[in-house]
Structure formats: structure tokens, C-alpha cells
Design a protein around this motif. Sequence first.
Motif, mmCIF file in Angstrom:
data_model
loop_
_atom_site.group_PDB
_atom_site.id
_atom_site.type_symbol
_atom_site.label_atom_id
_atom_site.label_comp_id
_atom_site.label_asym_id
_atom_site.label_seq_id
_atom_site.Cartn_x
_atom_site.Cartn_y
_atom_site.Cartn_z
ATOM 1 N N ASP A 231 31.456 42.951 30.668
ATOM 2 C CA ASP A 231 31.925 42.179 31.821
ATOM 3 C C ASP A 231 31.343 40.763 31.826
ATOM 4 N N GLU A 232 30.129 40.635 31.265
ATOM 5 C CA GLU A 232 29.512 39.304 31.208
ATOM 6 C C GLU A 232 30.328 38.373 30.327
ATOM 7 N N ARG A 233 30.935 38.947 29.303
ATOM 8 C CA ARG A 233 31.679 38.114 28.352
ATOM 9 C C ARG A 233 32.882 37.479 29.039
ATOM 10 N N ALA A 234 33.623 38.312 29.786
ATOM 11 C CA ALA A 234 34.787 37.774 30.504
ATOM 12 C C ALA A 234 34.320 36.831 31.614
ATOM 13 N N ALA A 235 33.228 37.208 32.292
ATOM 14 C CA ALA A 235 32.732 36.370 33.384
ATOM 15 C C ALA A 235 32.328 34.989 32.863
ATOM 16 N N PHE A 236 31.738 34.967 31.678
ATOM 17 C CA PHE A 236 31.351 33.696 31.057
ATOM 18 C C PHE A 236 32.586 32.806 30.855
ATOM 19 N N ALA A 237 33.664 33.427 30.401
ATOM 20 C CA ALA A 237 34.907 32.668 30.187
ATOM 21 C C ALA A 237 35.449 32.166 31.529
ATOM 22 N N ASN A 238 35.388 33.025 32.543
ATOM 23 C CA ASN A 238 35.887 32.614 33.863
ATOM 24 C C ASN A 238 35.044 31.480 34.434
ATOM 25 N N ASN A 239 33.726 31.615 34.315
ATOM 26 C CA ASN A 239 32.840 30.605 34.885
ATOM 27 C C ASN A 239 32.994 29.260 34.201
ATOM 28 N N ASN A 240 33.360 29.297 32.939
ATOM 29 C CA ASN A 240 33.543 28.041 32.211
ATOM 30 C C ASN A 240 34.983 27.555 32.254
ATOM 31 N N LYS A 241 35.778 28.200 33.086
ATOM 32 C CA LYS A 241 37.176 27.808 33.270
ATOM 33 C C LYS A 241 37.914 27.695 31.935
ATOM 34 N N ALA A 242 37.701 28.700 31.122
ATOM 35 C CA ALA A 242 38.358 28.692 29.806
ATOM 36 C C ALA A 242 39.867 28.819 29.979
ATOM 37 N N TRP B 298 38.919 42.290 38.960
ATOM 38 C CA TRP B 298 38.957 41.786 37.599
ATOM 39 C C TRP B 298 40.248 42.206 36.912
ATOM 40 N N GLU B 299 40.637 43.459 37.162
ATOM 41 C CA GLU B 299 41.862 43.937 36.526
ATOM 42 C C GLU B 299 43.023 43.033 36.866
ATOM 43 N N MET B 300 43.105 42.669 38.128
ATOM 44 C CA MET B 300 44.217 41.820 38.527
ATOM 45 C C MET B 300 44.142 40.481 37.802
ATOM 46 N N ALA B 301 42.919 40.049 37.490
ATOM 47 C CA ALA B 301 42.780 38.760 36.811
ATOM 48 C C ALA B 301 43.582 38.740 35.509
ATOM 49 N N GLN B 302 43.354 39.672 34.623
ATOM 50 C CA GLN B 302 44.049 39.617 33.338
ATOM 51 C C GLN B 302 45.527 39.986 33.474
ATOM 52 N N LEU B 303 45.835 40.842 34.445
ATOM 53 C CA LEU B 303 47.234 41.271 34.578
ATOM 54 C C LEU B 303 48.181 40.094 34.828
ATOM 55 N N PHE C 238 41.334 47.421 26.623
ATOM 56 C CA PHE C 238 40.010 46.882 26.351
ATOM 57 C C PHE C 238 39.341 46.378 27.617
ATOM 58 N N ARG C 239 38.147 46.832 27.811
ATOM 59 C CA ARG C 239 37.428 46.380 28.989
ATOM 60 C C ARG C 239 37.044 44.903 28.905
ATOM 61 N N VAL C 240 36.768 44.438 27.707
ATOM 62 C CA VAL C 240 36.322 43.045 27.587
ATOM 63 C C VAL C 240 37.446 42.078 27.977
ATOM 64 N N LEU C 241 38.704 42.533 27.871
ATOM 65 C CA LEU C 241 39.822 41.655 28.216
ATOM 66 C C LEU C 241 40.192 41.736 29.696
ATOM 67 N N VAL C 242 39.864 42.867 30.318
ATOM 68 C CA VAL C 242 40.332 43.132 31.676
ATOM 69 C C VAL C 242 39.934 42.025 32.642
ATOM 70 N N GLY C 243 38.701 41.556 32.510
ATOM 71 C CA GLY C 243 38.203 40.609 33.497
ATOM 72 C C GLY C 243 38.561 39.168 33.236
ATOM 73 N N ALA C 244 39.180 38.892 32.114
ATOM 74 C CA ALA C 244 39.407 37.489 31.740
ATOM 75 C C ALA C 244 40.558 36.908 32.554
ATOM 76 N N ASN C 245 40.272 35.840 33.262
ATOM 77 C CA ASN C 245 41.278 35.212 34.116
ATOM 78 C C ASN C 245 41.996 34.084 33.367
ATOM 79 N N MET C 246 42.469 34.417 32.184
ATOM 80 C CA MET C 246 43.197 33.450 31.343
ATOM 81 C C MET C 246 43.825 34.275 30.221
ATOM 82 N N PRO C 247 44.770 33.722 29.509
ATOM 83 C CA PRO C 247 45.311 34.478 28.376
ATOM 84 C C PRO C 247 44.170 34.918 27.451
ATOM 85 N N ALA C 248 44.237 36.170 26.997
ATOM 86 C CA ALA C 248 43.105 36.723 26.252
ATOM 87 C C ALA C 248 43.619 37.677 25.182
#
Length: 545
Positions: free
Chosen positions: A358-369, A428-433, A466-476
Motif C-alpha cells: 500500500d505504501e508503494r501506491a500511496a507514494f505514487a498518489n502523494n507525488n501526484k504521479a 483505494w479500490e475506487m481509486a484505481q477503478l 494485484f494489491r499494489v495496483l489497487v490503490g494507485a490513483n492514476m493509470p497503473a
Amino acid sequence: MLVAALGAAAVVTGRGQTPAPAQPAVGQTLWTIIGPDGRRPMATTPVGGREMVTAEELGRVFGVELREDPLTRGLALTVQGKTIVVSPTTGLASIGGRVVTLSTPPVRGERGWSLPMDFVDRALSLVYQPRLDVRPATHLIVLGDVRVPRVQVRLETQPRVARVHFDVTPSTPHTVVAEPGRLVVRFDATALDLELAAAGSPDLVLALRALPNTPAVAIDEGPRYGTFRVVEGADGPTRRTTVEILAAETTAPGQPAPTTPAAPGQPAQPGVPGAPGPEATPVLAPEAPSIHTVVIDPGHGGDVDVEGVRGPGARGPAGSFEKHVTLTVARMLKSALEARLGVRALLTREDDRTVYLDERAAFANNNKADLFISLHLNASVSQKPSGAEVFFLSLDGYSPEARRVAQMEGAVLPTATGGDRTIEMMLWEMAQLQHLEQSAVVAGLVEQTLRARVKMSPRAIQQAPFRVLVGANMPAVLVELGFISNPEEEKLLGAHAYQLRLVDALVDAVGRYRAQIEARRPAAPVPGTAPAAAPASPPPAPRTP
Ligand SMILES: [Zn+2]
């Protein structure tokens, strides 16, 4: 930022100290071959979107002789007494019983036969002496034991310090010497395979530039230059040396730093070598959709297993670990994205450490990737499966094989989750969806660009939970670069040349995706046309059956 970065990259990218031996014709790419006897150019031409080189050019540069063989209906290319037979229908190349696949078959044009550029890397390199080292990122081919280290230079700035990072492969002795107005980093090498990122801190570092005809890089001091120090990274296949430029203690606290440096003496002439001027003030268009930041996630890390995922990741039969390969490729990808596309690229881990999914996706979100790319290596109980696979998220439709891979890399909701955690997960799920459609587009592009360069698995594109993708709020997307459990592929995945091919494909995919997004920017509406943008290629089916 993008505008300035791209502009500056265009000036300095490439073999900065290599004088261009000839002007390429329109559309052509000029490669430089560096050998014990000096440099020579080789031109390639795009044919149907592929980079092709004529047999004539291969003859001039490498002494390759081509004849059509009526018996086999193949092309027989002879070099140094050895023969490579290439099929003009399939693109298969046979070298003394060994068969390799070229990205595309040879084509016959006005100037005779042309072969895909990967003929040099995939076929010619198997027989040619001295050894050929093809470096697509900088269009360089190094022959034999000539020392041409790859040097990637990047500038990182903070208000009072600018860090110039030199990533050098292989590790090469060097000196850093202060000269009037500049610092010179000189390498013990014949030449440099150099990539200079755009400079961006004119008050501390006026310019970064290659010195002509010498394996050295100059760091021109800006008006606030105070002093410098050198920080050496750990030795390894790639060694990082950082030159830190510290600001002089003259600016009162709170006083803003000058944004436009006074160019002492003479007016700056941008683009003229030896007369570095301040970078043009970037024109920022923050609302325009583009790819500004890419987060690269080197899979695994550390030695402990967390969330059902192995810290070291999969291990190959020869003993290499997934976590090391993903980190190496991620570092190369970061440099290549920054230097070639001018985008900001960040890694979820810079070294061998534990990072929660979850930290990996959160890092991407926090950096507005704008894009998230997770890198992994596949593994199977059988040593047979091979090839790369590209994944994007699915929470409800996936094949048993996709589920197996997801379990290895960390699947959604693997274990009981606490109350707060569940709510967090649902958000988080809604983020990637929201981004699945674009993630599918990116996955399709990555699949295409990889396929042009490396072997793909029969299931080249899939969806998995994949759990690592679920939280990513951007194409992943998650890319399994190959099977580390396959002995041949384990060897390839550890080889610099193969890693460069993978990186090249990923950079290509990001570049194409950016072009698609930028093409979709709202323009003046044309009456009677649909406003939405169809991607250049159809996205894969949203679900695996
Ligand atoms: Zn993995």
C-alpha cells in the motif's frame, strides 16, 4: 518544466563529446560505432515504423556481404568467414544452427535489402569479433574492450544545494577538479556514452556540458556557487558519484534567490557550445493533460516476507533474485525517462529494503504521479515458461494463471483486514477503478513496445487482482519482465544489453502514451465530430475470460 526540459535535452542528449560525423538525411538515425580504430557513423532509416539498416551500410561498417540464396530462398549474410541466413518471409535468422528472431523480416527497397536494426544486436553480435555492445538509448555501438562507460548525469536541486548525480556503468575511476568558473569530472576512459539531463538550477549550476574530445563533464558554476563536495556511492555494476554544489552564504535568509542569473560578461547564446546561458523560463501549463511524473515500482525488496509477498521475490536457478533485477531495471528506466522524455521519474524504493504494497501506491498518489509502473519477474515451478507479460488490475474477472501470479506478487485482500483498513481499502479500490480504461491503454502500449524487442509469453496481456495496483490513483500497470525460473531467461534478465532493451520498450510506451494524451487535449471543437479520443490502438478486452 516539460517544455524547458525537452528543449535542453535536445541540445545535449547523446554522445555530447562525439562530433557528428555526418548529417543524417531526413528521418534517418545516425549511430556511432566506437572501436579500437576510432569512430565511424552508421545510418538507419525508418521503414513502416521500424528502424532498418541497409545491407550496403552493414557492408561498409562491418564488412557484411549479402547474397540471395536461391536454394534456401534466404539471404546469406557473410561476415568474417561466418554466415548468417535470414528468411525474408519470417525474419528468422540462423547462425550455425542457432535461430534467433528479428523484430521484422528484411525488406527490399530501392537501395537493395534492408534489415531491422536489431539484426546487429540479435544476430551479428553472435559471430562478430571483437565483441559488439549495442546501446540503443544513445545510438552507440562499442566494439571490443574499448572503455566507453555509460554516464547518466542528472541534476537534483534544493534551495541551497544542487546535487549532480553521475551514474556510471561500469564503475570507472574519475577525478573531480575545481577550475576557474567550473568543476570538471574526468573519467579514465576512451570516450563516454553520455546522457545529460537538462539543467534546472541556474543560480547554483549554470550548465552541465560534455567537454569536446575528452571523456569529461563540466559543471559550470552559477552566481550563488559557494563550494562543493563529492559523495561516492557504493561500488557495484553501476556506481553513483554525486557532486554537491552548496550555495554561498551571501543571501540573507528569506531573501528569494535570483530566478534569472546574471550572465556575467556576455549575453547568453542558448544552444551554442561553450556559451552556456540560462535556461529559458519554462512555460508551465499545469492543467494540460500530459505525463509529468512517472512512479516506477521495483518489485519486492529487503529480506523479510510481508503481506504474503517474498522480500527477495522469486529466485532463479542460477541464484539471482527478482528484487535485484527489478531495482537495476527501475534505476535504468528512471534515468532513461528523465533524459529522453524529460519527465520526472521517482522510485518507490532506491535500495534493497522492505516496502509495503500500500505504501508503494500511496507514494505514487502523494507525488501526484501520472503513471505507475510496477516491475517484477515471473516464476513458475516448471523451467519452461518464458517471455514478458503485462498486467492491469481486475477485481472480478481473471484467469487462474493470472490469479497465481497475483498471489505471488500480493493479491488484493490476502488476509483479514482490520476495520479501518477495510474502509481505507475500499477507498483505494475506487481509486484505481476510475483509471482502468487508461490502464488498459497503457498495458496495450507496453505490450506492443515490448513485443518489438523481447520475447513475450503466450499470455502477453492479462488482468489480475494485484494489491499494489489497487490503490494507485492514476493509470497503473504491472510488468512481469520475464521468467526468472527459466535458466536462459534468467541469464538474459541479468544482462545489461537485455535490460536496455526492456527499458527502451518501456520508455517508448510512456512516450507513445504521452503523445496520445497530449493529442486529446481539448482543441477548438470541430462540428460534427466526436470529442473523445480513440487511442491509436484498440485497448485489449477489459477482461480475461
Ligand atoms: Zn514479483
